[in-house]
Design a protein around this motif. Structure first.
Motif, mmCIF file in Angstrom:
data_model
loop_
_atom_site.group_PDB
_atom_site.id
_atom_site.type_symbol
_atom_site.label_atom_id
_atom_site.label_comp_id
_atom_site.label_asym_id
_atom_site.label_seq_id
_atom_site.Cartn_x
_atom_site.Cartn_y
_atom_site.Cartn_z
ATOM 1 N N ALA A 194 35.605 -4.682 -30.178
ATOM 2 C CA ALA A 194 35.773 -4.653 -31.625
ATOM 3 C C ALA A 194 34.534 -5.145 -32.368
ATOM 4 C CB ALA A 194 36.986 -5.497 -32.026
ATOM 5 N N VAL A 195 33.826 -6.123 -31.787
ATOM 6 C CA VAL A 195 32.715 -6.710 -32.543
ATOM 7 C C VAL A 195 31.333 -6.242 -32.095
ATOM 8 C CG1 VAL A 195 34.014 -8.792 -33.160
ATOM 9 C CG2 VAL A 195 32.591 -8.804 -31.099
ATOM 10 N N ILE A 196 31.259 -5.570 -30.922
ATOM 11 C CA ILE A 196 29.947 -5.090 -30.458
ATOM 12 C C ILE A 196 29.944 -3.570 -30.545
ATOM 13 C CG2 ILE A 196 28.226 -5.209 -28.613
ATOM 14 C CD1 ILE A 196 29.756 -7.598 -27.480
ATOM 15 N N PRO A 197 29.340 -3.011 -31.591
ATOM 16 C CA PRO A 197 29.454 -1.561 -31.801
ATOM 17 C C PRO A 197 28.728 -0.749 -30.729
ATOM 18 C CG PRO A 197 28.456 -2.670 -33.711
ATOM 19 C CD PRO A 197 28.560 -3.678 -32.633
ATOM 20 N N ASN A 198 27.586 -1.233 -30.236
ATOM 21 C CA ASN A 198 26.839 -0.386 -29.303
ATOM 22 C C ASN A 198 26.923 -0.864 -27.857
ATOM 23 O OD1 ASN A 198 25.484 -2.554 -30.320
ATOM 24 N ND2 ASN A 198 23.460 -1.638 -30.187
ATOM 25 N N LEU A 199 28.153 -1.089 -27.377
ATOM 26 C CA LEU A 199 28.347 -1.384 -25.958
ATOM 27 C C LEU A 199 28.017 -0.133 -25.146
ATOM 28 C CD1 LEU A 199 31.718 -3.334 -25.638
ATOM 29 C CD2 LEU A 199 29.444 -4.154 -25.067
ATOM 30 N N ARG A 200 27.489 -0.364 -23.911
ATOM 31 C CA ARG A 200 27.120 0.794 -23.103
ATOM 32 C C ARG A 200 28.290 1.321 -22.278
ATOM 33 N NH1 ARG A 200 21.347 -1.527 -21.172
ATOM 34 N NH2 ARG A 200 22.627 -3.330 -20.765
ATOM 35 N N PHE A 201 29.491 0.786 -22.541
ATOM 36 C CA PHE A 201 30.670 1.261 -21.805
ATOM 37 C C PHE A 201 31.881 1.121 -22.722
ATOM 38 C CE2 PHE A 201 29.777 -3.166 -20.901
ATOM 39 C CZ PHE A 201 30.945 -3.773 -21.306
ATOM 40 N N ASP A 202 32.990 1.736 -22.338
ATOM 41 C CA ASP A 202 34.230 1.645 -23.091
ATOM 42 C C ASP A 202 35.301 1.135 -22.129
ATOM 43 O OD1 ASP A 202 36.629 1.981 -24.370
ATOM 44 O OD2 ASP A 202 36.109 3.938 -25.242
ATOM 45 N N VAL A 203 35.826 -0.058 -22.390
ATOM 46 C CA VAL A 203 36.787 -0.618 -21.434
ATOM 47 C C VAL A 203 38.009 0.276 -21.280
ATOM 48 C CG1 VAL A 203 36.130 -3.047 -21.612
ATOM 49 C CG2 VAL A 203 37.766 -2.115 -23.232
ATOM 50 N N ARG A 204 38.357 1.035 -22.326
ATOM 51 C CA ARG A 204 39.538 1.901 -22.240
ATOM 52 C C ARG A 204 39.291 3.078 -21.304
ATOM 53 N NH1 ARG A 204 39.685 1.679 -28.688
ATOM 54 N NH2 ARG A 204 37.493 1.466 -28.132
ATOM 55 N N ARG A 205 38.017 3.522 -21.244
ATOM 56 C CA ARG A 205 37.707 4.711 -20.460
ATOM 57 C C ARG A 205 37.174 4.358 -19.060
ATOM 58 N NH1 ARG A 205 32.858 6.912 -23.008
ATOM 59 N NH2 ARG A 205 31.846 5.537 -21.500
ATOM 60 N N ASP A 206 36.359 3.306 -18.981
ATOM 61 C CA ASP A 206 35.642 3.033 -17.742
ATOM 62 C C ASP A 206 36.343 2.036 -16.814
ATOM 63 O OD1 ASP A 206 33.638 4.729 -18.605
ATOM 64 O OD2 ASP A 206 32.639 3.133 -19.721
ATOM 65 N N LEU A 207 37.386 1.376 -17.309
ATOM 66 C CA LEU A 207 38.087 0.414 -16.467
ATOM 67 C C LEU A 207 39.559 0.793 -16.383
ATOM 68 C CD1 LEU A 207 36.619 -2.960 -17.784
ATOM 69 C CD2 LEU A 207 36.177 -1.927 -15.552
ATOM 70 N N LYS A 208 40.175 0.412 -15.272
ATOM 71 C CA LYS A 208 41.596 0.672 -15.105
ATOM 72 C C LYS A 208 42.254 -0.686 -14.890
ATOM 73 C CE LYS A 208 44.274 4.059 -12.465
ATOM 74 N NZ LYS A 208 44.135 4.996 -11.354
ATOM 75 N N LEU A 209 43.149 -1.071 -15.800
ATOM 76 C CA LEU A 209 43.786 -2.380 -15.713
ATOM 77 C C LEU A 209 44.864 -2.400 -14.638
ATOM 78 C CD1 LEU A 209 44.185 -3.360 -19.428
ATOM 79 C CD2 LEU A 209 43.462 -4.936 -17.647
ATOM 80 N N ILE A 210 44.810 -3.417 -13.784
ATOM 81 C CA ILE A 210 45.882 -3.608 -12.806
ATOM 82 C C ILE A 210 47.008 -4.393 -13.453
ATOM 83 C CG2 ILE A 210 46.452 -4.680 -10.586
ATOM 84 C CD1 ILE A 210 43.535 -4.179 -9.775
ATOM 85 N N GLY A 211 46.647 -5.284 -14.336
ATOM 86 C CA GLY A 211 47.683 -6.008 -15.057
ATOM 87 C C GLY A 211 47.095 -7.192 -15.795
#
Lengths: 342, 498
Positions: free
Chosen positions: A120-137
């Motif tokens: 939310a606060v870092i506009p130019n992150l080099r990744f997207d946690v929603r797309r590049d990570l898969k939450l186990i829980g």
């Protein structure tokens, strides 16, 4: 083998008999953990796993991560090695896992900062946690408590708002850092209540608490363990808990919702994730093992000792939950014009 | 007074059990070991060992963790003296004269003075803690950001005194250190400075690669560019015991160092970093032969070592009495206490006197134990100097790289180590001293943070620094120090002019 509690309980100089006892204990535990291991994906895990913790050693979150790592290791029958990769509010560690080989051997122990605040606060992150990570829980959480210094006229939320409105911009808030979760929480309260607090950023939640106690600031917020003793001793006043329900650790302090502001909600929560391209069968093995950890009574009890609460939210609910959280903090960050560089 | 002894008796009763003594020994041994290995600090070790303590009794757990802490403080000075490698920010100052003493064949003497000075300072610190903890805590509570700013400014000016050569070069080095300290995200505004898109730089440059590179590896490199027979190395091993002259000079220095360290140690946030620097500066200022400093002055080892250890003891005061951790290590101790179900803070002395006084007693026991462990080891450590340098250098290099890598598990840190080693070599070649650089590097960010915070609190009114008595006093002392530095220069110029 990961160091286990029984082995560790061995005190002081090692007498021969005690040493033998420890050896037995370790053998028995090793056997037990093999029996308990679940085999879903063929041959996984065949070597030690790595749990990347994007925070420095020592805090309650690090203790929680180490606890989770040893419990997970017991169930998988492999060591889970904790690797602290702190830096740039967790971006360094997160990026390391995003870029890791998607084979299930590299896990991320991320906080609400990593999964919801940074996007939310870092506009130019080099990744997207929603797309590049898969939450186990999501595993564990601590409630955040808002506190004030006695005598600044902010013993309850109503008083705080009244004082802030009478002297706009004078009531100061010690945050754990620019763009950190407590900064955003204070801004969220400001938005909902129509007040403006003077932000005084510190290097972390601990220094922020000290800053408020030594009168550098009037208000602060932190996880309950950090403020509990100061509220108990009367050096700080608990204004409100930013959770839907009161905390068992601090039953006397009312929630913001009880005081008329149900929207002012924030928690420090911690979850575990892998790179998004991890094969489904390996992901399921990790998911099943994590569920087992979360269901064990010992894990819950030790968590409570370090001031954490069990969260136990599975993969299915966790994904939409972090999307909602990112949206909430994006709204606050936009309204309060908070953006960080990296 | 009786009450203190009664309390201490309670404490010793608790700490003097075989199990607790054993834990104290293990802690001190582990601490010494990690202190000797460059890069692996007490913070990482305590964090990793924390889960082990879950099963121990609360007192036992804290005794062991505290043992690691002092052990590391002590072990750090061993490598500082022998191979010019500061393991901790506090042992940087020990490098200055300790390594020079080692070069003169006085390594054993330097280590013995460090051990006995630390023991004395530790005992005094423990007594202070026992007698005046609540009063001292009140004093520390008076410190707010204006006071910290004044203290940091004082430290920076004092850094110029640290140098044994040209004042102009020392000032230049402090300023260069400040510039390097600015790298990373600014706490007040959240803006990244000199980040160059490298995420590892966003939190600033790590202390370990800077200190290890500038001191240890730069020293090795500058030795390697000389012919073998001309090498300026600490290979002579003289008597392990200090001479009568050395002892005579060390004793008052230890006393002064203890006072300085005890006072600065109780300040939460930054006080402990300053203690060894401040003690060194004081010694150099009041010494009859300041020209010996930086060339192997006994006082230059005794005072900072005492200050460092006294500070390590008194930094427990804000933790145990107010629940305020004064250093990152203390913050971890809070975590350890909470796991044991203890809330550190004002209530601790009243509610759990056994525990409070047990920890106090164990500090004393730990100090004695460190001397018992280390005095026989000094002979062994000094033998290390007999190892041929073609073997010792590569080993040091590898240990430094491993240690630096492990502070953050990042190769970027090793790259930084390489960069700072080269920079340190350049400094040596230019005849610039690294201690002022390092002090600027450490204090700069703290000073800026407190300056800007003070200005926010005062709504932009700079008078806040002179209106508050403690801050005004420290600023006046700073001004006095500036005069001390400047006046002799004026006098010299005038002599030349007339």
């Amino acid at each position: 083998m990961q160091r286990r509690d029984d082995e560790a309980r061995e005190p002081g100089p090692l007498a021969g008999r005690a040493l033998r006892l420890v050896c037995y204990a370790v053998l028995v535990m090793a056997a037990a953990s093999n029996l308990g291991s679940i085999v879903l994906a063929q041959g996984f895990p065949s070597r030690p796993l790595k749990l990347v913790v994007p925070m420095a050693q020592g805090g309650p979150a690090d203790s929680g991560a180490r606890l989770f790592a040893s419990s997970l290791g017991d169930i998988l029958g492999q060591n889970v090695i904790v690797e602290n990769r702190s830096g740039a509010s967790g971006v360094v560690g997160t990026e390391a896992v995003v870029k890791s080989a998607p084979d299930g051997y590299t896990l991320l122990f991320g906080s609400s900062s990593v999964f919801a605040v940074n996007p939310a606060v870092i506009p130019n992150l080099r990744f997207d946690v929603r797309r590049d990570l898969k939450l186990i829980g999501l595993l564990m959480q601590t409630d955040l408590v808002f506190a004030s210094r006695p005598g600044v006229g902010a013993n309850t939320l109503a008083e705080l708002i009244k004082t802030a409105k009478a002297h706009p911009g004078k009531l100061s808030f010690a945050s754990s850092g620019n763009g950190g979760i407590t900064h955003l929480l204070a801004e969220l309260l400001g938005l909902e209540a129509g007040i403006s607090l003077l932000q005084i950023p510190f290097r972390g939640a601990g220094p922020a608490i000290i800053g408020m106690l030594s009168s550098d600031a009037d208000l602060t917020a932190s996880g309950i363990p950090g403020l509990a003793q100061h509220i108990k001793s009367g050096k700080a006043v608990g204004v409100g808990i930013a959770s839907p329900a009161r905390s068992p650790l601090m039953p006397d302090v009312p929630t913001f919702a009880e005081q008329g502001y149900p929207g002012v909600e924030a928690q420090n929560w911690y979850g575990v994730a892998v790179a998004a391209a991890t094969p489904a069968d390996i992901f399921e093995t990790l998911d099943a093992a994590t569920s087992k950890v979360l269901a064990s009574a010992g894990f819950k009890a030790t968590l409570e000792k370090i001031g954490m609460e069990l969260m136990a939210m599975g993969a299915k609910e966790a994904a939409p939950y972090i999307v909602r959280e990112i949206d909430k903090w994006s709204r606050v960050a936009k309204a309060a014009n908070i953006r960080l560089d990296p | 007074m009786d009450e203190i002894f009664q309390n201490l008796a309670t404490g010793f009763g608790g700490a003097f059990t075989p199990v607790n003594l054993g834990l104290c020994l293990i802690g001190c041994l582990l601490g010494t070991l990690i202190g000797v290995l460059p890069g692996i600090g007490p913070i990482a070790t305590i964090a990793m060992l924390l889960p082990i303590t879950y099963g121990l009794s609360p007192l036992g757990a804290l005794i062991m963790l505290a043992g690691i802490y002092y052990g590391a403080q002590y072990g750090g000075s061993t490598t500082a003296v022998l191979v010019n490698l500061p393991g901790e920010s506090s042992s940087v100052v020990t490098c200055l004269d300790g390594y020079q003493m080692a070069k003169k064949g006085r390594a054993g003497s330097a280590l013995t003075i460090a051990a006995l000075g630390s023991l004395f300072a530790g005992c005094v610190g423990t007594l202070l803690l026992a007698a005046f903890a609540p009063i001292l805590a009140k004093f520390a509570e008076q410190f707010r950001s204006p006071e910290y700013f004044a203290l940091m400014l004082f430290g920076l000016i004092a850094a110029v005194v640290l140098a044994s050569g040209s004042v102009v070069k020392a000032i230049a080095m402090v300023v260069l250190g400040l510039l390097f300290g600015l790298v990373g995200t600014d706490v007040s505004s959240g803006v990244t400075r000199y980040g160059f898109g490298v995420p590892e730089l966003y939190d600033g440059i790590d202390f370990v690669p800077v200190a290890v590179g500038l001191f240890g590896l730069a020293e090795i490199m500058s030795n390697l560019d000389k012919r073998e027979e001309n090498r300026d190395l600490a290979s002579k091993v003289g008597s392990l015991w200090p001479t009568r002259e050395e002892t005579r000079r060390a004793i008052p220095a230890v006393l002064r160092g203890t006072v300085v360290g005890s006072l600065l140690g109780i300040l939460p946030g930054g006080g402990a970093v300053l203690s060894s620097f401040a003690a060194y500066t004081l010694e150099k200022k009041i010494s009859k032969h300041p020209e010996e400093f930086g060339k192997g002055a006994v006082e230059g080892v005794a005072a900072p070592e005492a200050a460092n250890n006294a500070g390590a003891q008194t930094s427990f005061i804000p933790l145990l009495t107010l629940g305020i951790p004064s250093t990152p290590v203390m913050a971890i101790m809070v975590g350890a206490m909470m796991i044991q179900g203890i809330a550190p803070g004002t209530a601790l002395i009243k509610e759990r006197p056994d525990l409070f006084w047990g920890i106090v007693a164990s500090m004393w026991i730990g100090n004695v134990m460190l001397v018992i462990i280390n005095l026989p080891l000094i002979g062994l450590w000094v033998k290390l100097l007999h190892v041929p340098y073609r073997i010792l250098f590569p080993i040091i290099l590898v240990l430094c790289c491993v240690g630096t890598y492990s502070t953050g598990n990042a190769t970027t840190l090793v790259v930084m180590l390489a960069i700072f080693s080269v920079l340190g070599y350049v400094f040596v070649k230019l005849g610039c001293e690294t201690a002022p650089f390092l002090l600027g590097f450490v204090l700069g960010p703290l000073m800026e943070e407190n300056l800007r915070r003070s200005m926010v609190i005062s709504f932009g009114d700079p008078l806040i620094f002179v209106q508050r008595p403690i801050s005004a006093t420290i600023l006046a002392m700073t001004f006095g120090l500036v005069l001390l530095i400047v006046l002799p220069q004026f006098r010299k110029t005038r002599e030349v002019a007339f």
